[in-house]
Design a protein around this motif. Structure first.
Motif, mmCIF file in Angstrom:
data_model
loop_
_atom_site.group_PDB
_atom_site.id
_atom_site.type_symbol
_atom_site.label_atom_id
_atom_site.label_comp_id
_atom_site.label_asym_id
_atom_site.label_seq_id
_atom_site.Cartn_x
_atom_site.Cartn_y
_atom_site.Cartn_z
ATOM 1 N N THR A 1 0.833 -1.203 0.000
ATOM 2 C CA THR A 1 0.000 0.000 0.000
ATOM 3 C C THR A 1 0.866 1.251 0.000
ATOM 4 O O THR A 1 0.601 2.202 -0.736
ATOM 5 C CB THR A 1 -0.926 0.000 1.231
ATOM 6 O OG1 THR A 1 -1.794 -1.129 1.160
ATOM 7 C CG2 THR A 1 -1.755 1.274 1.289
ATOM 8 N N TRP B 1 2.333 1.905 -3.454
ATOM 9 C CA TRP B 1 1.400 2.511 -4.397
ATOM 10 C C TRP B 1 1.066 3.947 -4.010
ATOM 11 O O TRP B 1 0.870 4.797 -4.884
ATOM 12 C CB TRP B 1 0.131 1.664 -4.500
ATOM 13 C CG TRP B 1 0.280 0.548 -5.478
ATOM 14 C CD1 TRP B 1 0.401 -0.776 -5.215
ATOM 15 C CD2 TRP B 1 0.369 0.677 -6.907
ATOM 16 N NE1 TRP B 1 0.545 -1.497 -6.375
ATOM 17 C CE2 TRP B 1 0.530 -0.628 -7.429
ATOM 18 C CE3 TRP B 1 0.331 1.753 -7.781
ATOM 19 C CZ2 TRP B 1 0.652 -0.868 -8.794
ATOM 20 C CZ3 TRP B 1 0.450 1.511 -9.140
ATOM 21 C CH2 TRP B 1 0.605 0.222 -9.638
ATOM 22 N N THR C 1 -3.892 -1.668 -4.377
ATOM 23 C CA THR C 1 -3.204 -2.088 -3.154
ATOM 24 C C THR C 1 -3.601 -3.474 -2.685
ATOM 25 O O THR C 1 -2.899 -4.073 -1.875
ATOM 26 C CB THR C 1 -3.498 -1.092 -2.018
ATOM 27 O OG1 THR C 1 -4.908 -1.073 -1.748
ATOM 28 C CG2 THR C 1 -3.052 0.315 -2.408
ATOM 29 N N PRO D 1 -4.807 5.287 1.058
ATOM 30 C CA PRO D 1 -4.770 5.092 -0.401
ATOM 31 C C PRO D 1 -5.916 5.805 -1.116
ATOM 32 O O PRO D 1 -5.716 6.343 -2.206
ATOM 33 C CB PRO D 1 -4.892 3.568 -0.555
ATOM 34 C CG PRO D 1 -4.438 3.009 0.742
ATOM 35 C CD PRO D 1 -4.840 3.995 1.779
#
Length: 346
Positions: free
Chosen positions: A25, A28, A288, A297
């Motif tokens: 996560t 990203w 993710t 995110p």
């Protein structure tokens, strides 16, 4: 209790802020941040007055020519800041609602809470001629009243996601009719300004307009982060959450209030910007592969999507500028159709 090696804890296990993120996560989020920074730099450098990256760096370090400094810092930077913060706010709002309702269609723009915020803002604009702070307060009050109405009508021994969505769509349709009536009943100049604003636009946004909304958004984001642990437990079901000492209904109401404030604060300044709240949390989860509530995110994805959409809106048909809401509707509409087809199959 030891945490898995592939995760990183933001906050503390026993603290009010408790966010556990997988390293995938974070990777990203970093990629999204880099892409967003790249778009942001191009957004500051492009426009009717072209700016080289050398000139842009001089302006940012306080050494630029006076007129160029005004263009970048007073015209372009407030718009860019709005896109970044508003996109993050909408992404988090969408993540909250989709977690609460447990349905990918659970978004404040689909349910109609942003329509309620729009109604509140229109009342202040058309009936009272209020300024930026009054419009922000009106939008938030309108969003909260709409959320309370939908929640009350949908409550039946608890909240069922699909029931909330259907009732929200119905209330949104009635409020849209009321908004149209208010605009056609006002004078032509006010109606045209309200209609343009209702398309969702960051054109001409100034620091004076942005600051009131930023205050509400900052408080709501902090509150959402403090609720994240309880919301993750709530995703296991109300019975399990109650056994762990979580007041499920109160937690749900507080999270919904945070989501409504985030959406209403954006609507107060930029008008109703559709589909960012719907799309951002789901795209973030696909990248993710993170289960549960993914606030960070979703915030990064929302900021990137709105910044990119506003860059397209500002530069696709130069010298004319589109409202960013037209771009988000064009992209998000196709995604909504895909979701509807997918849900009907289930």
């Amino acid at each position: 209790m030891m945490q898995p090696s592939h995760t990183i804890l933001i906050g503390s296990q026993t603290g009010r802020i408790n966010l556990l993120l997988a390293k995938r996560t974070l990777k990203w989020c970093f990629i999204l941040l880099l892409f967003t920074v790249g778009v942001a730099i191009f957004a500051l450098a492009t426009g009717q007055l072209k700016t080289t990256f050398s000139e842009l760096s001089q302006v940012l370090f306080g050494e630029g020519e006076r007129f160029l400094t005004t263009v970048v810092l007073e015209w372009r930077l407030p718009r860019l800041t709005s896109a970044l913060v508003f996109g993050a706010a909408l992404g988090v709002s969408g993540a909250l609602f989709q977690s609460l309702i447990r349905n990918p269609l659970g978004s404040p723009d689909v349910i109609g809470f942003n329509t309620g915020a729009y109604t509140g803002a229109l009342v202040v604009i058309i009936l009272f001629g209020g300024g930026s702070l009054q419009i922000a307060c009106g939008a938030i009050v309108g969003g909260i009243v709409c959320a309370g109405l939908v929640y009350g009508l949908a409550f039946k021994q608890g909240i069922q996601g699909f029931r909330l969505i259907i009732i929200g769509i119905g209330v949104s349709a009635m409020l849209s009719a009321l908004n149209t009536w208010m605009m056609i009943s006002s004078n032509l100049e006010t109606a045209m300004a309200a209609a343009l604003w209702g398309a969702g636009s960051l054109n001409g946004v100034s620091w004076h307009q942005v600051v009131p909304s930023l205050s509400f958004i900052s408080a709501a984001l902090l509150a959402a982060a403090m609720l994240a642990r309880k919301l993750n437990l709530l995703e296991m079901g109300d019975d399990s959450a109650n056994m762990l000492g979580i007041n499920s209904e109160r937690t749900r109401q507080l999270a919904m209030l945070c989501g409504v404030i985030l959406t209403a604060a954006v609507t107060a300044t930029a008008g109703p910007i559709a589909f960012i709240a719907l799309v951002a949390p789901q795209l973030a989860k696909k990248l993710t592969r993170e289960g549960g509530l993914a606030l960070i995110p979703a915030a990064f994805m929302g900021a990137m999507l709105l910044t990119l959409a506003d860059f397209i809106a500002a530069n696709l048909f130069t010298p004319n500028q589109l409202p960013v809401g037209i771009v988000t509707v064009s992209i998000g509409g196709f995604y909504l159709i895909y979701l509807l087809i997918q849900q009907s199959g289930k």
